[in-house]
Design a protein around this motif. Structure first.
Motif, PDB file in Angstrom:
ATOM      1  N   ARG A 115     -87.292  40.656 -32.205  1.00 11.19           N
ATOM      2  CA  ARG A 115     -87.854  40.546 -30.857  1.00 11.19           C
ATOM      3  C   ARG A 115     -86.792  40.163 -29.831  1.00 11.19           C
ATOM      4  O   ARG A 115     -86.779  40.678 -28.715  1.00 11.19           O
ATOM      5  N   LYS A 116     -85.918  39.246 -30.188  1.00 10.96           N
ATOM      6  CA  LYS A 116     -84.916  38.719 -29.246  1.00 10.96           C
ATOM      7  C   LYS A 116     -83.660  39.579 -29.176  1.00 10.96           C
ATOM      8  O   LYS A 116     -82.927  39.512 -28.198  1.00 10.96           O
ATOM      9  N   GLY A 117     -83.413  40.333 -30.233  1.00 10.96           N
ATOM     10  CA  GLY A 117     -82.202  41.154 -30.306  1.00 10.96           C
ATOM     11  C   GLY A 117     -81.283  40.648 -31.400  1.00 10.96           C
ATOM     12  O   GLY A 117     -80.926  39.468 -31.414  1.00 10.96           O
ATOM     13  N   PHE A 118     -80.941  41.543 -32.299  1.00  7.68           N
ATOM     14  CA  PHE A 118     -80.019  41.179 -33.371  1.00  7.68           C
ATOM     15  C   PHE A 118     -78.624  40.992 -32.794  1.00  7.68           C
ATOM     16  O   PHE A 118     -78.257  41.638 -31.807  1.00  7.68           O
ATOM     17  N   PRO A 119     -77.819  40.120 -33.424  1.00  7.87           N
ATOM     18  CA  PRO A 119     -76.440  39.963 -32.960  1.00  7.87           C
ATOM     19  C   PRO A 119     -75.666  41.274 -33.142  1.00  7.87           C
ATOM     20  O   PRO A 119     -76.042  42.121 -33.956  1.00  7.87           O
ATOM     21  N   ASN A 120     -74.593  41.411 -32.406  1.00  2.00           N
ATOM     22  CA  ASN A 120     -73.739  42.591 -32.536  1.00  2.00           C
ATOM     23  C   ASN A 120     -72.995  42.557 -33.860  1.00  2.00           C
ATOM     24  O   ASN A 120     -72.812  41.500 -34.459  1.00  2.00           O
ATOM     25  N   GLY A 121     -72.555  43.701 -34.284  1.00  2.00           N
ATOM     26  CA  GLY A 121     -71.678  43.792 -35.448  1.00  2.00           C
ATOM     27  C   GLY A 121     -72.399  43.803 -36.775  1.00  2.00           C
ATOM     28  O   GLY A 121     -73.605  44.071 -36.871  1.00  2.00           O
ATOM     29  N   GLU A 122     -71.615  43.489 -37.795  1.00  2.00           N
ATOM     30  CA  GLU A 122     -72.117  43.554 -39.164  1.00  2.00           C
ATOM     31  C   GLU A 122     -73.287  42.607 -39.410  1.00  2.00           C
ATOM     32  O   GLU A 122     -74.254  42.969 -40.072  1.00  2.00           O
ATOM     33  N   LEU A 123     -73.220  41.399 -38.874  1.00  3.29           N
ATOM     34  CA  LEU A 123     -74.303  40.448 -39.096  1.00  3.29           C
ATOM     35  C   LEU A 123     -75.626  41.006 -38.590  1.00  3.29           C
ATOM     36  O   LEU A 123     -76.639  40.951 -39.296  1.00  3.29           O
ATOM     37  N   GLY A 124     -75.636  41.549 -37.411  1.00  3.92           N
ATOM     38  CA  GLY A 124     -76.858  42.120 -36.859  1.00  3.92           C
ATOM     39  C   GLY A 124     -77.376  43.271 -37.693  1.00  3.92           C
ATOM     40  O   GLY A 124     -78.582  43.404 -37.921  1.00  3.92           O
ATOM     41  N   ARG A 125     -76.465  44.099 -38.179  1.00  2.24           N
ATOM     42  CA  ARG A 125     -76.850  45.240 -39.014  1.00  2.24           C
ATOM     43  C   ARG A 125     -77.465  44.752 -40.321  1.00  2.24           C
ATOM     44  O   ARG A 125     -78.478  45.274 -40.787  1.00  2.24           O
ATOM     45  N   LEU A 126     -76.878  43.718 -40.923  1.00  2.13           N
ATOM     46  CA  LEU A 126     -77.409  43.174 -42.168  1.00  2.13           C
ATOM     47  C   LEU A 126     -78.759  42.482 -41.963  1.00  2.13           C
ATOM     48  O   LEU A 126     -79.659  42.593 -42.799  1.00  2.13           O
ATOM     49  N   LEU A 127     -78.910  41.776 -40.849  1.00  4.43           N
ATOM     50  CA  LEU A 127     -80.193  41.133 -40.559  1.00  4.43           C
ATOM     51  C   LEU A 127     -81.293  42.175 -40.358  1.00  4.43           C
ATOM     52  O   LEU A 127     -82.420  42.003 -40.843  1.00  4.43           O
ATOM     53  N   ALA A 128     -80.975  43.263 -39.676  1.00  3.81           N
ATOM     54  CA  ALA A 128     -81.952  44.333 -39.468  1.00  3.81           C
ATOM     55  C   ALA A 128     -82.328  44.979 -40.801  1.00  3.81           C
ATOM     56  O   ALA A 128     -83.504  45.284 -41.049  1.00  3.81           O
ATOM     57  N   LEU A 129     -81.349  45.166 -41.673  1.00  4.14           N
ATOM     58  CA  LEU A 129     -81.621  45.723 -43.002  1.00  4.14           C
ATOM     59  C   LEU A 129     -82.526  44.785 -43.793  1.00  4.14           C
ATOM     60  O   LEU A 129     -83.501  45.216 -44.421  1.00  4.14           O
TER      61      LEU A 129
END
Length: 72
Positions: free
Chosen positions: A37-51
């Motif tokens: 809802r708030k927006g995933f962080p940029n980069g690899e961390l955000g991609r992993l959290l979305a996964l």
């Protein structure tokens, strides 16, 4: 998704916030949904959290168990 992303979910720890130090695979679904809802962080961390959110949302978390055993 990259081939090693699933392995990273069971080895990478959350670097900050309320769940700092917890494995990404162990983050609560509500916390992952909050990031969505708030927006995933940029980069690899955000991609992993979305996964991890997709895995959790679809009830597939148990599929990470064999990877957990490999790293312990």
């Amino acid at each position: 998704m990259e081939a090693q992303d699933l392995q990273k979910l069971v080895t990478v720890r959350m670097p900050y916030g309320k769940y700092q130090g917890r494995l990404l695979a162990d983050l609560p679904g509500a916390y992952l949904a909050w990031f969505a809802r708030k927006g995933f962080p940029n980069g690899e961390l955000g991609r992993l959290l979305a996964l991890m959110l997709e895995i959790d949302h679809n009830g597939l978390s148990r599929l990470l168990e064999p990877l957990r055993r490999r790293t312990s």
